[in-house]
Write a protein that holds these residues in place. Structure first.
Motif, PDB file in Angstrom:
ATOM      1  N   LEU A 139       5.931   5.683  -7.719  1.00 37.69           N
ATOM      2  CA  LEU A 139       6.909   4.247  -7.130  1.00 37.69           C
ATOM      3  C   LEU A 139       5.891   4.718  -5.764  1.00 37.69           C
ATOM      4  O   LEU A 139       5.798   4.186  -4.794  1.00 37.69           O
ATOM      5  N   GLU A 140       6.130   5.164  -4.830  1.00 36.98           N
ATOM      6  CA  GLU A 140       6.638   5.625  -3.576  1.00 36.98           C
ATOM      7  C   GLU A 140       4.930   5.837  -2.886  1.00 36.98           C
ATOM      8  O   GLU A 140       3.974   5.211  -1.915  1.00 36.98           O
ATOM      9  N   LEU A 141       3.848   5.940  -4.055  1.00 37.51           N
ATOM     10  CA  LEU A 141       2.369   6.049  -4.249  1.00 37.51           C
ATOM     11  C   LEU A 141       1.844   5.069  -4.022  1.00 37.51           C
ATOM     12  O   LEU A 141       0.957   4.039  -2.972  1.00 37.51           O
ATOM     13  N   VAL A 142       2.373   4.385  -4.895  1.00 33.99           N
ATOM     14  CA  VAL A 142       2.117   2.855  -5.183  1.00 33.99           C
ATOM     15  C   VAL A 142       2.603   2.167  -3.380  1.00 33.99           C
ATOM     16  O   VAL A 142       1.805   1.220  -3.318  1.00 33.99           O
ATOM     17  N   ASP A 143       3.664   1.934  -3.588  1.00 38.31           N
ATOM     18  CA  ASP A 143       4.591   1.245  -2.630  1.00 38.31           C
ATOM     19  C   ASP A 143       3.565   1.378  -1.365  1.00 38.31           C
ATOM     20  O   ASP A 143       3.893   0.480  -0.174  1.00 38.31           O
ATOM     21  N   GLY A 144       3.354   2.572  -0.987  1.00 41.77           N
ATOM     22  CA  GLY A 144       2.521   3.100   0.109  1.00 41.77           C
ATOM     23  C   GLY A 144       1.345   2.334  -0.586  1.00 41.77           C
ATOM     24  O   GLY A 144       0.917   1.842   1.018  1.00 41.77           O
ATOM     25  N   HIS A 145       0.407   2.082  -0.973  1.00 41.63           N
ATOM     26  CA  HIS A 145      -0.424   1.662  -0.799  1.00 41.63           C
ATOM     27  C   HIS A 145      -0.537  -0.181  -0.869  1.00 41.63           C
ATOM     28  O   HIS A 145      -1.176  -0.724  -0.562  1.00 41.63           O
ATOM     29  N   ILE A 146       1.040  -0.177  -1.375  1.00 39.52           N
ATOM     30  CA  ILE A 146       0.684  -1.913  -1.642  1.00 39.52           C
ATOM     31  C   ILE A 146       1.493  -1.979   0.012  1.00 39.52           C
ATOM     32  O   ILE A 146       0.698  -3.599   0.381  1.00 39.52           O
ATOM     33  N   LYS A 147       1.971  -1.694   0.909  1.00 36.87           N
ATOM     34  CA  LYS A 147       1.792  -1.584   2.214  1.00 36.87           C
ATOM     35  C   LYS A 147       1.373  -1.996   2.845  1.00 36.87           C
ATOM     36  O   LYS A 147       0.362  -3.189   3.871  1.00 36.87           O
ATOM     37  N   GLU A 148       0.042  -1.263   2.612  1.00 31.64           N
ATOM     38  CA  GLU A 148      -0.714  -0.973   3.443  1.00 31.64           C
ATOM     39  C   GLU A 148      -2.067  -2.180   2.993  1.00 31.64           C
ATOM     40  O   GLU A 148      -2.653  -3.068   4.472  1.00 31.64           O
TER      41      GLU A 148
ATOM     42  N   GLU B  32       4.458  -0.220 -13.821  1.00 30.37           N
ATOM     43  CA  GLU B  32       3.982   0.883 -14.666  1.00 30.37           C
ATOM     44  C   GLU B  32       4.388   2.203 -12.994  1.00 30.37           C
ATOM     45  O   GLU B  32       4.434   3.165 -13.897  1.00 30.37           O
ATOM     46  N   ALA B  33       4.375   1.950 -12.424  1.00 32.18           N
ATOM     47  CA  ALA B  33       4.962   3.497 -11.459  1.00 32.18           C
ATOM     48  C   ALA B  33       6.046   3.978 -11.810  1.00 32.18           C
ATOM     49  O   ALA B  33       6.041   5.083 -12.234  1.00 32.18           O
ATOM     50  N   ARG B  34       7.029   3.158 -11.919  1.00 32.45           N
ATOM     51  CA  ARG B  34       8.427   3.502 -12.872  1.00 32.45           C
ATOM     52  C   ARG B  34       8.488   4.148 -13.634  1.00 32.45           C
ATOM     53  O   ARG B  34       8.923   5.144 -14.658  1.00 32.45           O
ATOM     54  N   ALA B  35       7.583   3.133 -14.836  1.00 35.24           N
ATOM     55  CA  ALA B  35       7.460   4.085 -16.287  1.00 35.24           C
ATOM     56  C   ALA B  35       6.663   6.030 -16.190  1.00 35.24           C
ATOM     57  O   ALA B  35       7.197   6.549 -16.850  1.00 35.24           O
ATOM     58  N   MET B  36       5.950   5.603 -15.343  1.00 42.15           N
ATOM     59  CA  MET B  36       5.077   7.190 -15.158  1.00 42.15           C
ATOM     60  C   MET B  36       5.980   8.171 -14.560  1.00 42.15           C
ATOM     61  O   MET B  36       6.402   9.735 -14.961  1.00 42.15           O
TER      62      MET B  36
ATOM     63  N   ALA C 147       2.444  -3.028 -11.068  1.00 42.45           N
ATOM     64  CA  ALA C 147       2.135  -1.800 -10.652  1.00 42.45           C
ATOM     65  C   ALA C 147       3.534  -0.718 -10.209  1.00 42.45           C
ATOM     66  O   ALA C 147       2.846   0.592 -10.954  1.00 42.45           O
ATOM     67  N   ARG C 148       3.989  -2.153  -9.663  1.00 42.71           N
ATOM     68  CA  ARG C 148       5.785  -0.842  -9.716  1.00 42.71           C
ATOM     69  C   ARG C 148       5.992  -0.515 -11.188  1.00 42.71           C
ATOM     70  O   ARG C 148       7.105   0.096 -11.161  1.00 42.71           O
TER      71      ARG C 148
ATOM     72  N   ALA D 100      -9.417  -9.721   1.213  1.00 41.11           N
ATOM     73  CA  ALA D 100     -10.415  -9.291  -0.035  1.00 41.11           C
ATOM     74  C   ALA D 100      -9.353  -9.599  -1.078  1.00 41.11           C
ATOM     75  O   ALA D 100     -10.093  -9.348  -2.465  1.00 41.11           O
ATOM     76  N   LEU D 101      -7.867  -9.049  -0.913  1.00 43.96           N
ATOM     77  CA  LEU D 101      -7.345 -10.244  -2.352  1.00 43.96           C
ATOM     78  C   LEU D 101      -7.015 -11.127  -2.804  1.00 43.96           C
ATOM     79  O   LEU D 101      -6.325 -12.039  -2.072  1.00 43.96           O
ATOM     80  N   THR D 102      -7.451 -11.685  -3.487  1.00 40.87           N
ATOM     81  CA  THR D 102      -7.338 -13.108  -3.760  1.00 40.87           C
ATOM     82  C   THR D 102      -5.938 -12.978  -4.986  1.00 40.87           C
ATOM     83  O   THR D 102      -5.325 -14.032  -4.753  1.00 40.87           O
ATOM     84  N   ALA D 103      -5.607 -11.946  -5.972  1.00 41.85           N
ATOM     85  CA  ALA D 103      -3.934 -12.182  -6.440  1.00 41.85           C
ATOM     86  C   ALA D 103      -4.241 -11.031  -6.453  1.00 41.85           C
ATOM     87  O   ALA D 103      -4.129  -9.630  -6.453  1.00 41.85           O
ATOM     88  N   ASN D 104      -2.224 -10.632  -6.376  1.00 40.69           N
ATOM     89  CA  ASN D 104      -1.650  -9.030  -6.694  1.00 40.69           C
ATOM     90  C   ASN D 104      -1.241  -8.980  -7.602  1.00 40.69           C
ATOM     91  O   ASN D 104      -0.718 -10.377  -8.735  1.00 40.69           O
ATOM     92  N   ARG D 105      -0.775  -8.182  -8.155  1.00 40.97           N
ATOM     93  CA  ARG D 105      -0.197  -7.807  -9.272  1.00 40.97           C
ATOM     94  C   ARG D 105       0.857  -6.565  -8.691  1.00 40.97           C
ATOM     95  O   ARG D 105       0.844  -5.376 -10.062  1.00 40.97           O
ATOM     96  N   PHE D 106       1.689  -6.164  -8.134  1.00 44.96           N
ATOM     97  CA  PHE D 106       2.247  -5.467  -7.041  1.00 44.96           C
ATOM     98  C   PHE D 106       3.420  -4.891  -7.909  1.00 44.96           C
ATOM     99  O   PHE D 106       3.882  -4.580  -7.584  1.00 44.96           O
ATOM    100  N   GLU D 107       3.900  -6.336  -8.706  1.00 49.46           N
ATOM    101  CA  GLU D 107       5.300  -6.056  -9.534  1.00 49.46           C
ATOM    102  C   GLU D 107       4.981  -5.376 -10.643  1.00 49.46           C
ATOM    103  O   GLU D 107       5.744  -4.726 -10.789  1.00 49.46           O
TER     104      GLU D 107
END
Length: 72
Positions: free
Chosen positions: A25-34, A56-60, A53-54, A44-51
């Motif tokens: 989750l820290e890794l995903v959130d760091g990339h989302i922040k950037e 999936e990170a919590r599941a990992m 990704a979060r 460059a991003l027309t749509a996001n799937r941030f939630e």
């Protein structure tokens, strides 16, 4: 998570996650922040799937926790 950490090789990031030095989750959130920081500039991003990704990170994180407990 530091900005410099985001630029490490993926093998190093994976090692840090496996060793518990960094959570998925820290890794995903760091990339989302950037992405949020730079997307208004580069558009460059027309749509996001941030939630998603979060989630999936919590599941990992949960899977890693089960794997670590199994090693004891």
């Amino acid at each position: 998570m530091s900005l410099a950490s985001l630029h490490l090789p993926v093998t190093e990031l994976a090692r840090r996650v496996r060793q518990g030095e960094l959570t998925p989750l820290e890794l995903v959130d760091g990339h989302i922040k950037e992405v949020l920081r730079w997307n208004p500039v580069i558009n460059a991003l027309t749509a996001n799937r941030f939630e998603e990704a979060r989630r999936e990170a919590r599941a990992m994180e949960a899977q890693l926790g089960r794997d670590r407990r199994g090693e004891l």
